[in-house]
Enzyme design. Structure first.
Site, PDB file in Angstrom:
ATOM      1  N   TYR A 142      36.331 -61.254  63.894  1.00 57.58           N
ATOM      2  CA  TYR A 142      36.256 -62.566  64.548  1.00 57.58           C
ATOM      3  C   TYR A 142      37.531 -62.874  65.336  1.00 57.58           C
ATOM      4  O   TYR A 142      37.479 -63.552  66.357  1.00 57.58           O
ATOM      5  CB  TYR A 142      36.077 -63.669  63.500  1.00 57.58           C
ATOM      6  CG  TYR A 142      34.662 -63.988  63.124  1.00 57.58           C
ATOM      7  CD1 TYR A 142      33.836 -63.052  62.523  1.00 57.58           C
ATOM      8  CD2 TYR A 142      34.141 -65.261  63.353  1.00 57.58           C
ATOM      9  CE1 TYR A 142      32.544 -63.356  62.155  1.00 57.58           C
ATOM     10  CE2 TYR A 142      32.848 -65.584  62.991  1.00 57.58           C
ATOM     11  CZ  TYR A 142      32.052 -64.636  62.392  1.00 57.58           C
ATOM     12  OH  TYR A 142      30.772 -64.954  62.035  1.00 57.58           O
ATOM     13  N   LYS A 189      32.418 -51.661  53.823  1.00 55.28           N
ATOM     14  CA  LYS A 189      31.816 -50.482  54.443  1.00 55.28           C
ATOM     15  C   LYS A 189      32.887 -49.399  54.405  1.00 55.28           C
ATOM     16  O   LYS A 189      33.324 -48.876  55.452  1.00 55.28           O
ATOM     17  CB  LYS A 189      31.354 -50.847  55.873  1.00 55.28           C
ATOM     18  CG  LYS A 189      30.532 -49.786  56.573  1.00 55.28           C
ATOM     19  CD  LYS A 189      29.105 -49.675  56.078  1.00 55.28           C
ATOM     20  CE  LYS A 189      28.412 -48.485  56.710  1.00 55.28           C
ATOM     21  NZ  LYS A 189      27.115 -48.171  56.110  1.00 55.28           N
ATOM     22  N   ASP A 221      25.460 -52.458  53.670  1.00 53.06           N
ATOM     23  CA  ASP A 221      24.029 -52.208  53.935  1.00 53.06           C
ATOM     24  C   ASP A 221      23.238 -52.246  52.637  1.00 53.06           C
ATOM     25  O   ASP A 221      22.175 -52.871  52.544  1.00 53.06           O
ATOM     26  CB  ASP A 221      23.827 -50.887  54.700  1.00 53.06           C
ATOM     27  CG  ASP A 221      24.631 -49.716  54.148  1.00 53.06           C
ATOM     28  OD1 ASP A 221      25.442 -49.921  53.217  1.00 53.06           O
ATOM     29  OD2 ASP A 221      24.429 -48.588  54.637  1.00 53.06           O
ATOM     30  N   ASP A 245      29.513 -63.730  56.709  1.00 47.39           N
ATOM     31  CA  ASP A 245      28.689 -64.580  57.575  1.00 47.39           C
ATOM     32  C   ASP A 245      27.226 -64.146  57.466  1.00 47.39           C
ATOM     33  O   ASP A 245      26.326 -64.962  57.244  1.00 47.39           O
ATOM     34  CB  ASP A 245      29.176 -64.447  59.026  1.00 47.39           C
ATOM     35  CG  ASP A 245      28.350 -65.285  59.978  1.00 47.39           C
ATOM     36  OD1 ASP A 245      28.077 -66.458  59.655  1.00 47.39           O
ATOM     37  OD2 ASP A 245      27.962 -64.763  61.046  1.00 47.39           O
ATOM     38  N   ASP A 249      23.858 -66.110  55.189  1.00 46.24           N
ATOM     39  CA  ASP A 249      22.582 -66.557  55.774  1.00 46.24           C
ATOM     40  C   ASP A 249      21.421 -65.879  55.049  1.00 46.24           C
ATOM     41  O   ASP A 249      20.402 -66.503  54.744  1.00 46.24           O
ATOM     42  CB  ASP A 249      22.498 -66.199  57.271  1.00 46.24           C
ATOM     43  CG  ASP A 249      22.934 -67.347  58.175  1.00 46.24           C
ATOM     44  OD1 ASP A 249      23.845 -68.093  57.748  1.00 46.24           O
ATOM     45  OD2 ASP A 249      22.380 -67.500  59.276  1.00 46.24           O
TER      46      ASP A 249
HETATM   47  C1  IPM Z   1      29.203 -70.064  60.091  1.00 41.73           C
HETATM   48  C2  IPM Z   1      28.821 -70.019  61.541  1.00 41.73           C
HETATM   49  C3  IPM Z   1      30.042 -69.740  62.382  1.00 41.73           C
HETATM   50  C4  IPM Z   1      30.561 -68.378  61.978  1.00 41.73           C
HETATM   51  C5  IPM Z   1      29.850 -69.823  63.896  1.00 41.73           C
HETATM   52  C6  IPM Z   1      29.270 -71.154  64.300  1.00 41.73           C
HETATM   53  C7  IPM Z   1      31.096 -69.528  64.639  1.00 41.73           C
HETATM   54  O1  IPM Z   1      27.809 -69.100  61.762  1.00 41.73           O
HETATM   55  O2  IPM Z   1      30.033 -70.922  59.727  1.00 41.73           O
HETATM   56  O3  IPM Z   1      28.691 -69.275  59.312  1.00 41.73           O
HETATM   57  O4  IPM Z   1      30.092 -67.354  62.480  1.00 41.73           O
HETATM   58  O5  IPM Z   1      31.471 -68.330  61.145  1.00 41.73           O
HETATM   59 MN    MN Z   2      27.071 -68.156  59.956  1.00 40.96          MN
END
Ligand code: IPM
Ligand code: MN
Length: 371
Positions: A142, A189, A221, A245, A249
């Site tokens: 990042y 990884k 993975d 990240d 999700d």
């Molecule tokens: C999160 C979001 C952010 C990230 C974006 C909005 C930059 O997806 O907080 O998980 O990737 O960290």
């Molecule tokens: Mn995110």
């Protein structure tokens, strides 16, 4: 307790959900006699529109001098569809994380028995899941050097980690594991990436200081697959920025809705609390956004200041609202309530010190005055 809280509603559904989280904190302040002072500031696409800057200096200054930041969401489709945009809303959040030194992002994943069937995963696989992801937040790909050549035919994102960056979050993750089921899984990884090998070496060395915690390793993975196959095996997951990240999700699917996942980002001095979901532009202003992730982030804020009873009051209220189906449409498709109504209901529960009168047996939804 006296707290100054910077409120950064941001983009899309950010303002609607943050308003509900602030409502909860005000309700808590009233009931438990705290002095919470809120100050709003602009961030993200909204701030680009106003100031041509996704993180105006005034916003950054406010965050730096506040005890905590309550963050909504960031992002707008006009930037997602324009890869050539030089100024992007996300830069606001990334810079804020970096400037405040918020190196650890803590994302708990739990299940609510009432919502188990919302998840596409089978009940027996996810019932009782209780894990927390420690995602490194200010390093890795990042924040590494980025480049695009003149012909726009080749691009680079560098991934860098220092031992110091790995160590500081690793200690937090081990400490968390000690208070939980004493298991820590490092996701990396290491079969391919040099940075991952540094993570393994550093974390293995630190593990000696936490001999009561069992440490194991998973390649990312495989971890992505295990998250779906057998998520109950996880207690604390420790991982770098990008993997965290993605995995968080994915993990939100277990809870049944991404609208339920809260997070805390902590550093040496500052702390920021935000839902893990994005700005959900399609839902903006429709009153359908789930405020629970923002509200649970407010509960994490209270925990951060050791206001345990107060945080529990919020979580208990959330649990009651879920059990009674007083939820937005992502959770309750049949009789859903608006973002604001869910907030009002929770507010009512929190202000009502004795809410033992509310239970599934005696509640007649239609007659609840606070709805
Ligand atoms: C999160 C979001 C952010 C990230 C974006 C909005 C930059 O997806 O907080 O998980 O990737 O960290
Ligand atoms: Mn995110």
């Amino acid at each position: 307790m006296k707290l100054k809280i910077a409120v950064l509603p941001g983009d899309g559904i950010g303002p609607e959900i943050t308003e509900q989280a602030v409502k909860m904190l005000k309700s808590i302040a009233d009931r438990f006699d705290h002095d919470f002072h809120f100050e709003k500031a602009s961030v993200g696409a909204t701030a680009i529109d106003q100031f041509n800057n996704p993180l105006p200096e005034a916003t950054l200054d406010l965050c730096k001098e506040s005890d905590a930041v309550l963050f909504g969401a960031i992002g707008h489709p006009k930037y997602d569809n324009d890869p050539s945009a030089k100024i992007r809303p996300e830069q606001g959040l990334l810079r804020l994380r970096k400037e405040l030194g918020l190196f650890a992002n803590i994302r708990p994943v739990t299940t609510y028995s009432k919502l188990i069937d919302l998840s596409p995963l089978r009940r027996e696989r996810i019932e009782g899941v209780d894990m927390v992801i420690y995602r490194e937040l200010t390093g890795g790909i990042y924040f590494g050097e980025k480049s695009l050549n003149e012909e726009d035919t080749s691009a680079t994102d560098v991934c860098t980690y220092s031992v110091m960056e790995i160590e500081r979050i690793t200690h937090l993750a081990f400490k968390a594991a000690q208070k939980r089921r004493k298991k820590l899984t490092l996701v990396d990884k290491a079969n391919v990436l040099e940075t991952s090998r540094l993570w393994r070496k550093t974390v293995t060395a630190i593990a000696k200081e936490y001999s009561d915690v069992q440490l194991d390793f998973l390649f990312v993975d495989n971890a992505a697959m295990q998250m779906i196959l057998n998520p109950k095996q996880f207690d604390v997951i420790l991982t770098e920025n990008l993997f965290g990240d993605i995995l968080s999700d994915e993990a939100s699917v277990i809870s049944g809705s991404i609208g339920l996942l809260a997070s805390a980002s902590v550093g040496k001095k500052n702390a920021l609390f935000e839902p893990i979901h994005g700005s959900y532009p399609e839902a903006t202003g429709k009153g359908i956004a789930n405020p629970l992730a923002a509200i649970l982030s407010a509960a994490m804020l209270l925990d951060h200041f050791h206001l345990t009873e107060e945080a529990k009051a919020i979580r208990d209220a959330v649990e009651i609202s879920i059990n009674l189906n007083i939820c937005t449409q992502d959770i309750n498709n049949e009789y859903h309530y608006s973002t604001e109504k869910v907030g009002d209901f929770l507010d009512g529960l929190i202000s009502e010190v004795d809410n033992s009168f509310i239970n599934n047996e005696n509640l007649n939804l239609g007659q609840m005055t606070i709805i």
